[in-house]
Design a protein around this motif. Sequence first.
Motif, PDB file in Angstrom:
ATOM      1  N   GLY A 242      43.104  40.304  31.887  1.00  0.00           N
ATOM      2  CA  GLY A 242      43.069  40.637  33.307  1.00  0.00           C
ATOM      3  C   GLY A 242      44.382  41.207  33.798  1.00  0.00           C
ATOM      4  O   GLY A 242      44.407  42.143  34.607  1.00  0.00           O
ATOM      5  N   ALA A 243      45.491  40.652  33.311  1.00  0.00           N
ATOM      6  CA  ALA A 243      46.805  41.161  33.707  1.00  0.00           C
ATOM      7  C   ALA A 243      47.004  42.602  33.219  1.00  0.00           C
ATOM      8  O   ALA A 243      47.524  43.457  33.953  1.00  0.00           O
ATOM      9  CB  ALA A 243      47.897  40.252  33.156  1.00  0.00           C
ATOM     10  N   ALA A 244      46.585  42.873  31.976  1.00  0.00           N
ATOM     11  CA  ALA A 244      46.706  44.229  31.437  1.00  0.00           C
ATOM     12  C   ALA A 244      45.841  45.211  32.218  1.00  0.00           C
ATOM     13  O   ALA A 244      46.262  46.331  32.535  1.00  0.00           O
ATOM     14  CB  ALA A 244      46.310  44.232  29.959  1.00  0.00           C
ATOM     15  N   LEU A 245      44.622  44.793  32.551  1.00  0.00           N
ATOM     16  CA  LEU A 245      43.722  45.654  33.314  1.00  0.00           C
ATOM     17  C   LEU A 245      44.258  45.909  34.720  1.00  0.00           C
ATOM     18  O   LEU A 245      44.155  47.022  35.242  1.00  0.00           O
ATOM     19  CB  LEU A 245      42.338  45.012  33.384  1.00  0.00           C
ATOM     20  CG  LEU A 245      41.254  45.803  34.140  1.00  0.00           C
ATOM     21  CD1 LEU A 245      41.049  47.171  33.502  1.00  0.00           C
ATOM     22  CD2 LEU A 245      39.944  45.027  34.164  1.00  0.00           C
TER      23      LEU A 245
ATOM     24  N   PHE B 281      47.090  48.471  34.461  1.00  0.00           N
ATOM     25  CA  PHE B 281      46.542  49.798  34.180  1.00  0.00           C
ATOM     26  C   PHE B 281      45.892  50.387  35.434  1.00  0.00           C
ATOM     27  O   PHE B 281      46.123  51.542  35.801  1.00  0.00           O
ATOM     28  CB  PHE B 281      45.514  49.684  33.051  1.00  0.00           C
ATOM     29  CG  PHE B 281      44.784  50.958  32.767  1.00  0.00           C
ATOM     30  CD1 PHE B 281      45.437  52.046  32.207  1.00  0.00           C
ATOM     31  CD2 PHE B 281      43.433  51.083  33.054  1.00  0.00           C
ATOM     32  CE1 PHE B 281      44.764  53.229  31.950  1.00  0.00           C
ATOM     33  CE2 PHE B 281      42.748  52.258  32.795  1.00  0.00           C
ATOM     34  CZ  PHE B 281      43.419  53.336  32.239  1.00  0.00           C
ATOM     35  N   GLY B 282      45.068  49.566  36.114  1.00  0.00           N
ATOM     36  CA  GLY B 282      44.406  50.049  37.324  1.00  0.00           C
ATOM     37  C   GLY B 282      45.393  50.349  38.436  1.00  0.00           C
ATOM     38  O   GLY B 282      45.206  51.306  39.204  1.00  0.00           O
ATOM     39  N   ALA B 283      46.468  49.554  38.537  1.00  0.00           N
ATOM     40  CA  ALA B 283      47.477  49.795  39.563  1.00  0.00           C
ATOM     41  C   ALA B 283      48.189  51.126  39.339  1.00  0.00           C
ATOM     42  O   ALA B 283      48.516  51.846  40.298  1.00  0.00           O
ATOM     43  CB  ALA B 283      48.494  48.658  39.571  1.00  0.00           C
ATOM     44  N   GLY B 284      48.414  51.455  38.058  1.00  0.00           N
ATOM     45  CA  GLY B 284      49.044  52.739  37.756  1.00  0.00           C
ATOM     46  C   GLY B 284      48.176  53.907  38.186  1.00  0.00           C
ATOM     47  O   GLY B 284      48.656  54.882  38.787  1.00  0.00           O
ATOM     48  N   LEU B 285      46.878  53.843  37.904  1.00  0.00           N
ATOM     49  CA  LEU B 285      45.961  54.907  38.310  1.00  0.00           C
ATOM     50  C   LEU B 285      45.814  54.970  39.826  1.00  0.00           C
ATOM     51  O   LEU B 285      45.750  56.056  40.413  1.00  0.00           O
ATOM     52  CB  LEU B 285      44.592  54.687  37.664  1.00  0.00           C
ATOM     53  CG  LEU B 285      44.540  54.782  36.137  1.00  0.00           C
ATOM     54  CD1 LEU B 285      43.137  54.492  35.633  1.00  0.00           C
ATOM     55  CD2 LEU B 285      45.008  56.151  35.657  1.00  0.00           C
ATOM     56  N   THR B 286      45.760  53.805  40.459  1.00  0.00           N
ATOM     57  CA  THR B 286      45.637  53.772  41.915  1.00  0.00           C
ATOM     58  C   THR B 286      46.885  54.349  42.578  1.00  0.00           C
ATOM     59  O   THR B 286      46.807  55.028  43.614  1.00  0.00           O
ATOM     60  CB  THR B 286      45.404  52.327  42.403  1.00  0.00           C
ATOM     61  OG1 THR B 286      44.230  51.805  41.778  1.00  0.00           O
ATOM     62  CG2 THR B 286      45.231  52.276  43.905  1.00  0.00           C
ATOM     63  N   GLY B 287      48.052  54.080  41.971  1.00  0.00           N
ATOM     64  CA  GLY B 287      49.291  54.648  42.496  1.00  0.00           C
ATOM     65  C   GLY B 287      49.280  56.169  42.440  1.00  0.00           C
ATOM     66  O   GLY B 287      49.763  56.844  43.371  1.00  0.00           O
ATOM     67  N   MET B 288      48.735  56.726  41.384  1.00  0.00           N
ATOM     68  CA  MET B 288      48.629  58.180  41.279  1.00  0.00           C
ATOM     69  C   MET B 288      47.706  58.731  42.359  1.00  0.00           C
ATOM     70  O   MET B 288      47.987  59.772  42.969  1.00  0.00           O
ATOM     71  CB  MET B 288      48.109  58.561  39.887  1.00  0.00           C
ATOM     72  CG  MET B 288      49.091  58.273  38.761  1.00  0.00           C
ATOM     73  SD  MET B 288      48.434  58.650  37.118  1.00  0.00           S
ATOM     74  CE  MET B 288      48.177  60.410  37.241  1.00  0.00           C
ATOM     75  N   TYR B 289      46.619  58.030  42.612  1.00  0.00           N
ATOM     76  CA  TYR B 289      45.662  58.459  43.640  1.00  0.00           C
ATOM     77  C   TYR B 289      46.312  58.436  45.022  1.00  0.00           C
ATOM     78  O   TYR B 289      46.191  59.394  45.804  1.00  0.00           O
ATOM     79  CB  TYR B 289      44.440  57.546  43.611  1.00  0.00           C
ATOM     80  CG  TYR B 289      43.674  57.482  44.901  1.00  0.00           C
ATOM     81  CD1 TYR B 289      42.943  58.578  45.361  1.00  0.00           C
ATOM     82  CD2 TYR B 289      43.693  56.332  45.691  1.00  0.00           C
ATOM     83  CE1 TYR B 289      42.241  58.517  46.568  1.00  0.00           C
ATOM     84  CE2 TYR B 289      43.003  56.254  46.879  1.00  0.00           C
ATOM     85  CZ  TYR B 289      42.285  57.358  47.316  1.00  0.00           C
ATOM     86  OH  TYR B 289      41.589  57.301  48.506  1.00  0.00           O
ATOM     87  N   LEU B 290      47.025  57.352  45.341  1.00  0.00           N
ATOM     88  CA  LEU B 290      47.602  57.198  46.676  1.00  0.00           C
ATOM     89  C   LEU B 290      48.783  58.127  46.926  1.00  0.00           C
ATOM     90  O   LEU B 290      49.060  58.490  48.083  1.00  0.00           O
ATOM     91  CB  LEU B 290      48.046  55.746  46.889  1.00  0.00           C
ATOM     92  CG  LEU B 290      46.930  54.698  46.934  1.00  0.00           C
ATOM     93  CD1 LEU B 290      47.520  53.287  46.998  1.00  0.00           C
ATOM     94  CD2 LEU B 290      46.015  54.933  48.137  1.00  0.00           C
ATOM     95  N   ASN B 291      49.497  58.507  45.871  1.00  0.00           N
ATOM     96  CA  ASN B 291      50.716  59.302  46.035  1.00  0.00           C
ATOM     97  C   ASN B 291      50.550  60.783  45.737  1.00  0.00           C
ATOM     98  O   ASN B 291      51.526  61.546  45.841  1.00  0.00           O
ATOM     99  CB  ASN B 291      51.818  58.730  45.133  1.00  0.00           C
ATOM    100  CG  ASN B 291      52.279  57.355  45.577  1.00  0.00           C
ATOM    101  OD1 ASN B 291      52.988  57.214  46.567  1.00  0.00           O
ATOM    102  ND2 ASN B 291      51.870  56.331  44.856  1.00  0.00           N
TER     103      ASN B 291
ATOM    104  N   LEU C  49      39.206  48.866  39.005  1.00  0.00           N
ATOM    105  CA  LEU C  49      39.880  48.297  37.840  1.00  0.00           C
ATOM    106  C   LEU C  49      40.885  47.218  38.273  1.00  0.00           C
ATOM    107  O   LEU C  49      41.015  46.186  37.611  1.00  0.00           O
ATOM    108  CB  LEU C  49      40.606  49.395  37.062  1.00  0.00           C
ATOM    109  CG  LEU C  49      39.723  50.482  36.446  1.00  0.00           C
ATOM    110  CD1 LEU C  49      40.586  51.554  35.800  1.00  0.00           C
ATOM    111  CD2 LEU C  49      38.762  49.885  35.437  1.00  0.00           C
ATOM    112  N   VAL C  50      41.568  47.467  39.387  1.00  0.00           N
ATOM    113  CA  VAL C  50      42.508  46.473  39.914  1.00  0.00           C
ATOM    114  C   VAL C  50      41.748  45.221  40.339  1.00  0.00           C
ATOM    115  O   VAL C  50      42.161  44.091  40.032  1.00  0.00           O
ATOM    116  CB  VAL C  50      43.296  47.046  41.112  1.00  0.00           C
ATOM    117  CG1 VAL C  50      44.230  45.991  41.694  1.00  0.00           C
ATOM    118  CG2 VAL C  50      44.081  48.278  40.684  1.00  0.00           C
ATOM    119  N   GLY C  51      40.623  45.425  41.043  1.00  0.00           N
ATOM    120  CA  GLY C  51      39.823  44.277  41.469  1.00  0.00           C
ATOM    121  C   GLY C  51      39.293  43.469  40.302  1.00  0.00           C
ATOM    122  O   GLY C  51      39.327  42.227  40.311  1.00  0.00           O
ATOM    123  N   ALA C  52      38.816  44.174  39.270  1.00  0.00           N
ATOM    124  CA  ALA C  52      38.284  43.479  38.090  1.00  0.00           C
ATOM    125  C   ALA C  52      39.384  42.706  37.365  1.00  0.00           C
ATOM    126  O   ALA C  52      39.190  41.562  36.937  1.00  0.00           O
ATOM    127  CB  ALA C  52      37.638  44.483  37.145  1.00  0.00           C
TER     128      ALA C  52
END
Length: 212
Positions: free
Chosen positions: A79-82, A85-95, A120-123
Motif C-alpha cells: 500500500g505504501a508503494a502504491l 506511485f499514485g502520488a507521483g502521477l497525481t502530482g504530474m496531473y496537478l502541476n 491509485l492513491v486512494g487504493a
Amino acid sequence: MHPTHVPLRLATGAYIVNSGIKKLKADDEAAEQAHGWASSVYPVFKDMKAKDFMKLLGVGEIGVGALLLLPTVPSAVAGAALTAFGAGLTGMYLNTPGMTESDGIRPTSDGAGLAKDVWLVGAGLTLASQSFLSGTRHAAKAVAGGVTGAAASVAGGVTGAATSVASGVTGKVGSASHSAGDGVRGLLEGAHHAREELADALADLAESVIKR
C-alpha cells in the motif's frame, strides 16, 4: 495478505504491471513525450535520456505491481508503494498546465485521462491504513491478554497465600483447642484420683478410731 485485500491488490497490481510492460516496449516518440512531460514537473529527470527515463518508469511500475500481486508482501508495504506511485502521477496531473480547471483540481478534457490516477492513491492508502489498524488491534489484544494473565496470576497468588494463611491459623487454633482440652481432661482426672485417695484415707482413719 488479508482476504479482503485480494481483489484490490489483484486489480491494481495487474493494471500497473501491464502499464510497465508497455512502457518498456514504447517507441522513441512516446519516450520523448513522456520524458518531456515528466521533466517539466520533476526537474530531477531533465538530464536523463528519454529512453532511459522510459525504461526506469517501466521497471518501477512493474516493481510496484509485483509488490501488489505477491501474497507474501504485507499490505502495509504494498500500500505504501502504491501510494507513492499514485502520488507521483497525481502530482504530474496537478502541476501540468492545461490539465485542470481554474480551481486547480477538476480535470479538463485533456486532463481527464490523468485525473483517474488519483484512485491509485486512494487504493494505496486503503491498503496501508487497514493493515496498520489491523496490526494495532492485534497488538492491543496481545497487551490486554498479557495484562489479564498477569492479573490472574497475581490474584491466584494472593488467593493461594490467603488460603495458606487461613489453613495455618485454623491448624494453630485446632491444635491449641486440642491441647487445652487435653489439659482440662488431665486436671479432672487428677482431681478424681485425689478425691478417691482422700476418701480411702478418711475410711482408714474412721476404722482406726472405731477399733480403739
